[in-house]
Design a protein around this motif. Structure first.
Motif, PDB file in Angstrom:
ATOM      1  N   ASN A  48      12.884   0.686  10.078  1.00 32.89           N
ATOM      2  CA  ASN A  48      12.201   1.979  10.115  1.00 32.89           C
ATOM      3  C   ASN A  48      11.986   2.532   8.713  1.00 32.89           C
ATOM      4  O   ASN A  48      10.946   3.128   8.429  1.00 32.89           O
ATOM      5  N   THR A  49      12.955   2.348   7.837  1.00 36.14           N
ATOM      6  CA  THR A  49      12.810   2.792   6.442  1.00 36.14           C
ATOM      7  C   THR A  49      11.676   2.015   5.791  1.00 36.14           C
ATOM      8  O   THR A  49      10.824   2.590   5.113  1.00 36.14           O
ATOM      9  N   LEU A  50      11.662   0.704   6.006  1.00 33.57           N
ATOM     10  CA  LEU A  50      10.607  -0.121   5.442  1.00 33.57           C
ATOM     11  C   LEU A  50       9.241   0.272   5.999  1.00 33.57           C
ATOM     12  O   LEU A  50       8.256   0.357   5.265  1.00 33.57           O
ATOM     13  N   ARG A  51       9.174   0.516   7.294  1.00 30.01           N
ATOM     14  CA  ARG A  51       7.898   0.899   7.919  1.00 30.01           C
ATOM     15  C   ARG A  51       7.348   2.179   7.314  1.00 30.01           C
ATOM     16  O   ARG A  51       6.129   2.339   7.178  1.00 30.01           O
ATOM     17  N   ARG A  52       8.236   3.085   6.966  1.00 28.86           N
ATOM     18  CA  ARG A  52       7.789   4.323   6.329  1.00 28.86           C
ATOM     19  C   ARG A  52       7.151   4.038   4.977  1.00 28.86           C
ATOM     20  O   ARG A  52       6.127   4.623   4.620  1.00 28.86           O
ATOM     21  N   ALA A  53       7.742   3.118   4.223  1.00 36.50           N
ATOM     22  CA  ALA A  53       7.184   2.731   2.928  1.00 36.50           C
ATOM     23  C   ALA A  53       5.813   2.071   3.113  1.00 36.50           C
ATOM     24  O   ALA A  53       4.861   2.378   2.387  1.00 36.50           O
ATOM     25  N   LEU A  54       5.721   1.184   4.086  1.00 38.46           N
ATOM     26  CA  LEU A  54       4.456   0.494   4.352  1.00 38.46           C
ATOM     27  C   LEU A  54       3.382   1.466   4.825  1.00 38.46           C
ATOM     28  O   LEU A  54       2.208   1.346   4.455  1.00 38.46           O
ATOM     29  N   ALA A  55       3.779   2.452   5.631  1.00 36.86           N
ATOM     30  CA  ALA A  55       2.825   3.465   6.094  1.00 36.86           C
ATOM     31  C   ALA A  55       2.268   4.251   4.915  1.00 36.86           C
ATOM     32  O   ALA A  55       1.081   4.591   4.879  1.00 36.86           O
ATOM     33  N   GLN A  56       3.125   4.523   3.945  1.00 38.29           N
ATOM     34  CA  GLN A  56       2.678   5.251   2.755  1.00 38.29           C
ATOM     35  C   GLN A  56       1.630   4.435   1.998  1.00 38.29           C
ATOM     36  O   GLN A  56       0.602   4.961   1.574  1.00 38.29           O
ATOM     37  N   LEU A  57       1.861   3.131   1.860  1.00 35.30           N
ATOM     38  CA  LEU A  57       0.901   2.265   1.174  1.00 35.30           C
ATOM     39  C   LEU A  57      -0.406   2.140   1.959  1.00 35.30           C
ATOM     40  O   LEU A  57      -1.483   2.050   1.369  1.00 35.30           O
ATOM     41  N   GLU A  58      -0.312   2.157   3.293  1.00 34.15           N
ATOM     42  CA  GLU A  58      -1.529   2.123   4.118  1.00 34.15           C
ATOM     43  C   GLU A  58      -2.341   3.397   3.924  1.00 34.15           C
ATOM     44  O   GLU A  58      -3.566   3.339   3.831  1.00 34.15           O
ATOM     45  N   GLU A  59      -1.661   4.541   3.886  1.00 33.86           N
ATOM     46  CA  GLU A  59      -2.350   5.813   3.682  1.00 33.86           C
ATOM     47  C   GLU A  59      -3.068   5.834   2.342  1.00 33.86           C
ATOM     48  O   GLU A  59      -4.129   6.427   2.211  1.00 33.86           O
ATOM     49  N   GLU A  60      -2.495   5.182   1.340  1.00 33.16           N
ATOM     50  CA  GLU A  60      -3.108   5.115   0.010  1.00 33.16           C
ATOM     51  C   GLU A  60      -4.240   4.094  -0.049  1.00 33.16           C
ATOM     52  O   GLU A  60      -4.961   4.018  -1.044  1.00 33.16           O
ATOM     53  N   GLY A  61      -4.382   3.287   1.001  1.00 37.46           N
ATOM     54  CA  GLY A  61      -5.444   2.287   1.046  1.00 37.46           C
ATOM     55  C   GLY A  61      -5.116   1.010   0.295  1.00 37.46           C
ATOM     56  O   GLY A  61      -6.004   0.200   0.051  1.00 37.46           O
TER      57      GLY A  61
END
Length: 156
Positions: A48-61
């Motif tokens: 879940n911690t990792l997914r949050r990091a990946l979600a942030q990178l997705e939001e940044e494109g």
């Protein structure tokens, strides 16, 4: 109460490290990121911690999630822009292909469908994606599962 094993805001540090790997070229455009499991182990955090990091990178494109495949690094030209050709999830394409075969008569009533393993190999997707396509067809009333035997075109 248990003590927190992951530092508060660890996901921002992980996102920063992955962002730097992308910008330095260590993760090239079009390259698949390592799996969530591998990255969780590498950074010593829960998924879940990792997914949050990946979600942030997705939001940044910087990265993009491809259903049934994983996450891929976007090219510099694509970053910050929406996808030009938004594709439906792969399970829908698999379901559409099987539906077309049923409707055309290529797969007759009672006919056996390709196995999950065969669909996985043919479409180069995860087993879960193949299973989701079959479940979608089952929900539409087109196919049925027979325990221990496989999937079949439903008889009307």
């Amino acid at each position: 109460m248990s003590r927190r094993s992951t530092a508060w805001g660890a996901y921002t540090q992980i996102a920063g490290a992955l962002r730097e790997r992308i910008r330095s070229g260590a993760l090239a455009a079009g390259e698949l990121l390592p799996s969530e499991l591998a990255l969780s182990a590498e950074y010593g955090v829960a998924r879940n911690t990792l997914r949050r990091a990946l979600a942030q990178l997705e939001e940044e494109g910087l990265i993009e999630s491809l259903p049934g495949r994983g996450r891929v690094v976007r090219s510099a030209a694509e970053r910050g822009t929406a996808r030009a050709d938004p594709r439906p999830p792969q399970y829908r394409q698999i379901a559409a292909d099987i539906r077309a075969a049923i409707e055309s008569g290529e797969l007759a009533e009672g006919a056996s469908l390709p196995s999950e393993a065969a669909l996985t190999a043919r479409y180069e997707v995860s087993r879960g994606t193949a299973r989701q396509a079959l479940a979608d067809l089952c929900g539409a009333g087109l196919v049925e599962s027979v325990q221990g035997k496989g999937w079949f075109v439903r008889r009307r």
